[in-house]
Design a protein around this motif. Structure first.
Motif, mmCIF file in Angstrom:
data_model
loop_
_atom_site.group_PDB
_atom_site.id
_atom_site.type_symbol
_atom_site.label_atom_id
_atom_site.label_comp_id
_atom_site.label_asym_id
_atom_site.label_seq_id
_atom_site.Cartn_x
_atom_site.Cartn_y
_atom_site.Cartn_z
ATOM 1 N N UNK A 1 -2.910 5.919 83.222
ATOM 2 C CA UNK A 1 -3.451 7.249 82.982
ATOM 3 C C UNK A 1 -2.547 8.170 82.177
ATOM 4 N N UNK A 2 -1.386 7.689 81.757
ATOM 5 C CA UNK A 2 -0.374 8.577 81.178
ATOM 6 C C UNK A 2 -0.851 9.330 79.942
ATOM 7 N N UNK A 3 -1.754 8.720 79.167
ATOM 8 C CA UNK A 3 -2.198 9.348 77.913
ATOM 9 C C UNK A 3 -3.465 10.185 78.086
ATOM 10 N N UNK A 4 -3.962 10.287 79.323
ATOM 11 C CA UNK A 4 -5.267 10.911 79.546
ATOM 12 C C UNK A 4 -5.113 12.235 80.296
ATOM 13 N N UNK A 5 -5.723 13.282 79.734
ATOM 14 C CA UNK A 5 -5.757 14.597 80.377
ATOM 15 C C UNK A 5 -6.970 14.731 81.288
ATOM 16 N N UNK A 6 -8.135 14.368 80.776
ATOM 17 C CA UNK A 6 -9.367 14.459 81.560
ATOM 18 C C UNK A 6 -10.316 13.340 81.206
ATOM 19 N N UNK A 7 -11.219 13.033 82.124
ATOM 20 C CA UNK A 7 -12.148 11.922 81.887
ATOM 21 C C UNK A 7 -13.475 12.235 82.574
ATOM 22 N N UNK B 1 -8.845 6.142 92.623
ATOM 23 C CA UNK B 1 -7.839 6.863 93.397
ATOM 24 C C UNK B 1 -6.666 7.280 92.526
ATOM 25 N N UNK B 2 -6.305 6.417 91.552
ATOM 26 C CA UNK B 2 -5.202 6.769 90.648
ATOM 27 C C UNK B 2 -5.580 7.959 89.767
ATOM 28 N N UNK B 3 -6.865 8.045 89.380
ATOM 29 C CA UNK B 3 -7.345 9.204 88.620
ATOM 30 C C UNK B 3 -7.137 10.476 89.433
ATOM 31 N N UNK B 4 -7.460 10.391 90.705
ATOM 32 C CA UNK B 4 -7.320 11.542 91.596
ATOM 33 C C UNK B 4 -5.841 11.864 91.838
ATOM 34 N N UNK C 1 -3.190 11.161 90.075
ATOM 35 C CA UNK C 1 -2.448 11.579 88.882
ATOM 36 C C UNK C 1 -2.946 12.907 88.316
ATOM 37 N N UNK C 2 -3.929 13.497 88.965
ATOM 38 C CA UNK C 2 -4.376 14.827 88.579
ATOM 39 C C UNK C 2 -5.183 14.898 87.305
ATOM 40 N N UNK C 3 -5.855 13.793 86.927
ATOM 41 C CA UNK C 3 -6.727 13.860 85.751
ATOM 42 C C UNK C 3 -7.910 14.772 86.063
ATOM 43 N N UNK C 4 -8.353 15.501 85.067
ATOM 44 C CA UNK C 4 -9.519 16.356 85.236
ATOM 45 C C UNK C 4 -10.756 15.474 85.110
ATOM 46 N N UNK C 5 -11.576 15.430 86.139
ATOM 47 C CA UNK C 5 -12.659 14.453 86.175
ATOM 48 C C UNK C 5 -13.996 15.121 86.475
ATOM 49 N N UNK D 1 -11.511 19.350 79.379
ATOM 50 C CA UNK D 1 -10.556 20.098 78.554
ATOM 51 C C UNK D 1 -9.912 21.256 79.316
ATOM 52 N N UNK D 2 -10.296 21.447 80.577
ATOM 53 C CA UNK D 2 -9.764 22.565 81.358
ATOM 54 C C UNK D 2 -8.311 22.298 81.757
ATOM 55 N N UNK D 3 -7.577 23.376 82.029
ATOM 56 C CA UNK D 3 -6.186 23.256 82.472
ATOM 57 C C UNK D 3 -6.106 22.852 83.940
ATOM 58 N N UNK D 4 -7.111 23.230 84.707
ATOM 59 C CA UNK D 4 -7.164 22.872 86.122
ATOM 60 C C UNK D 4 -8.465 22.123 86.400
ATOM 61 N N UNK D 5 -8.521 21.486 87.553
ATOM 62 C CA UNK D 5 -9.731 20.763 87.919
ATOM 63 C C UNK D 5 -10.857 21.732 88.248
ATOM 64 N N UNK D 6 -11.899 21.728 87.407
ATOM 65 C CA UNK D 6 -13.065 22.570 87.661
ATOM 66 C C UNK D 6 -13.995 21.849 88.627
ATOM 67 N N UNK D 7 -14.584 22.641 89.531
ATOM 68 C CA UNK D 7 -15.497 22.084 90.516
ATOM 69 C C UNK D 7 -16.851 22.778 90.431
ATOM 70 N N UNK D 8 -17.767 22.333 91.242
ATOM 71 C CA UNK D 8 -19.134 22.852 91.203
ATOM 72 C C UNK D 8 -19.152 24.375 91.266
ATOM 73 N N UNK D 9 -18.360 24.946 92.160
ATOM 74 C CA UNK D 9 -18.379 26.392 92.373
ATOM 75 C C UNK D 9 -17.814 27.185 91.197
#
Length: 545
Positions: free
Chosen positions: A207-213, A357-360, A362-366, A467-475
């Protein structure tokens, strides 16, 4: 004045009570993170010189009907002769299987891979597609602009080939985009079969090269339409076929008079009354494995890319039905193809939870979107599941608990989830519990968008997430977790109990699968009366014309 005030109050109340629509246009803005899009199997396959189109799913009906009338008739005779003279008469089916594989295989010959699961004739994507890819990676204004849209970088690939090989190509593409843009990381918007490639990439390169997926209409966890018919879970459900036809008509693929669909329904009910079930006949038992193997290897299952859609639970059965028992002649002949399928299965499909689980971790935006409201392919055993025609919501959402088209989630189940504080994850139509998804707070469900349609609404949501800086959620969105989509106005609405029943059909288990003999006759009578009504409507329309 009082009339004006009253009118204003009425309008205000109507506006307040009306279901609000999300913006009818969903602009996808740019961002500072380069976004790579990767889609499914829609790209056409051309010959080695890129002059002749060999295969494209959207033109498959033309392809099947493209043979000269004489050649088509000869092929039919070549298939039917061993079926009738050897199979039916002497219970010897081998020559029938061989003829079926040969004749069907000739239609798809240039697009199939060889027995090693390799591209034997240099066929592939069009020259235009190849040129577009090169142009995207050229050094241009994007380098200094530092502002990217989702259309800047589109990874094209031969979707037939081994996803593990495509993962290597995707890795090279990712690294080139990083170099061209000067970015440390990129984000990914993946659709359909592209989600399997992305999973293969993550399993090999991390996941090192990935910001969000994001995953839209994902088949990374498998697709029942592919997985089940080749693993012995092939069925013929006329009621499901009828619902599928209604779906096709509703989305404008073709038009059928309701008299035809009512005739199909009556045929299904008549067979039920007579006690006939094709899936349980003796001839079905004799044919299913040999026919499965012949059709699989003469059409799509020399493509390692399609073996990636076989689920973890179906894989061993699929190998058996397509290639026979361990040590069989076909197992030996197709050993390298099988090896490619097993490599993906063992390292990606069986490791799916670990990759997610690794996506979660490593903090990827998903972000995930699962579609539904349509009949799952009628030839799959799981045809009753809530689905988007090609894959169930359970698979596409990485774990949502769902009902069937016949029965919603039980009141007892919903009450238990509410008691656990999970009530907000239950869909208004009581078909889905999103709390069991791997990413329950960043998974959306769109009802009314088929698997093959990709809307600006979906792209807009997922682009913002990856593309967000933080993990965006439904709310964090105006969009609710469960959405109804109006295809005519191309507008998304929050799903409510009032607007959630968008299906073009109504599934009734008591009529489709009555358990008692009395129920079967009542179902037949109900269908017959409906057929009579449609028959006279049909005659009246023809006379009026």
């Amino acid at each position: 004045m009082k009339k004006i005030v009253s009118l204003l109050l009425v309008l205000t109340m109507l506006f307040t009570l009306a279901v609000p629509a999300f913006a009818a246009t969903y602009p996808v803005a740019g961002g500072t993170i380069p976004v790579i899009t990767i889609y499914g199997d829609g790209e056409a396959i051309y010959d080695a010189k890129k002059e002749k189109k060999l295969f494209q799913f959207s033109e498959m009906l033309n392809m099947l009907g493209g043979s000269e009338e004489g050649a088509l008739g000869e092929a039919t005779i070549n298939i039917l002769t061993p079926f009738l003279l050897e199979g039916i008469v002497s219970d010897n089916w081998d020559n029938y299987y061989d003829a079926l594989e040969k004749e069907i295989g000739e239609i798809f010959a240039e697009a199939r891979y060889d027995e090693n699961g390799e591209n034997w004739n240099g066929s592939g994507l069009s020259q235009l597609t190849v040129d577009v890819t090169k142009a995207q990676l050229g050094r241009d204004a994007k380098v200094s602009r530092g502002y990217y849209s989702y259309e800047d970088y589109h990874f094209f690939y031969d979707w037939r080939q081994d996803p593990m090989k495509t993962a290597d190509e995707f890795h090279e593409y990712v690294e080139t985009v990083k170099k061209v843009t000067g970015s440390e990381k990129v984000s990914i918007i993946a659709r359909c079969l592209g989600t399997s490639v992305v999973m293969a990439y993550l399993s090999k390169y991390g996941n090192d090269s990935i910001h969000g997926i994001s995953f839209n209409g994902s088949v990374a966890a498998g697709g029942e339409i592919i997985s089940e018919p080749i693993s012995g879970k092939f069925v013929i459900d006329v009621n499901a076929i009828n619902r599928m036809i209604s779906d096709f008509e509703a989305i404008g693929w073709f038009g059928l008079d309701s008299f035809i669909t009512s005739s199909i329904d009556l045929a299904a009910k008549t067979l039920a009354v007579s006690g006939f079930e094709f899936n349980e006949t003796e001839i079905y038992g004799k044919l299913v494995q040999g026919v499965t193997s012949a059709l699989a290897l003469s059409t799509f299952f020399t493509w390692p890319g399609y073996w990636a859609l076989v689920t973890e639970e179906d894989f061993d059965d699929a190998l058996y039905y397509v290639f026979g028992e361990e040590g069989s002649e076909k197992r030996v002949k197709y050993a390298n193809l099988i090896s490619k399928a097993e490599n993906y299965h063992n390292n990606v499909m069986c490791e799916m939870d670990n990759i997610l689980q690794s996506i979660k971790d490593d903090g990827l935006k998903v972000g995930v979107i699962a579609k539904y409201g349509f009949q799952l392919a009628a030839i799959a055993e799981s045809r009753d599941l809530v689905a988007d025609q090609f894959a169930s919501v359970n698979k596409a959402s990485f774990g949502a608990t769902t009902s069937t088209v016949y029965e919603p989630l039980s009141e007892e189940y919903i009450a238990a989830r509410v008691a656990q504080g999970k009530g907000k994850y239950i869909s208004p139509d009581k078909s889905i519990d999103a709390s069991t998804c791997f990413f329950p707070d960043s998974t959306w469900f769109t009802k009314g968008i088929t698997h093959s349609k990709w809307t600006e609404f979906e792209t807009s949501v997922l682009f913002r997430v990856v593309t967000a800086d933080t993990q965006l959620e439904i709310d964090d969105f105006d969009y609710t977790q469960f959405v109804v989509y109006d295809n005519e106005t191309e507008t998304a609405y929050p799903m409510t109990e009032e607007n959630c029943h968008t299906e073009s059909w109504e599934a009734n288990k008591n009529l489709d699968r009555p358990e008692s003999e009395t129920g079967k006759y009542f179902s037949w009578l109900y269908s017959f009366i409906g057929w009579i009504v449609k028959f006279f409507e049909f005659i009246r329309e023809k006379l009026a014309a």
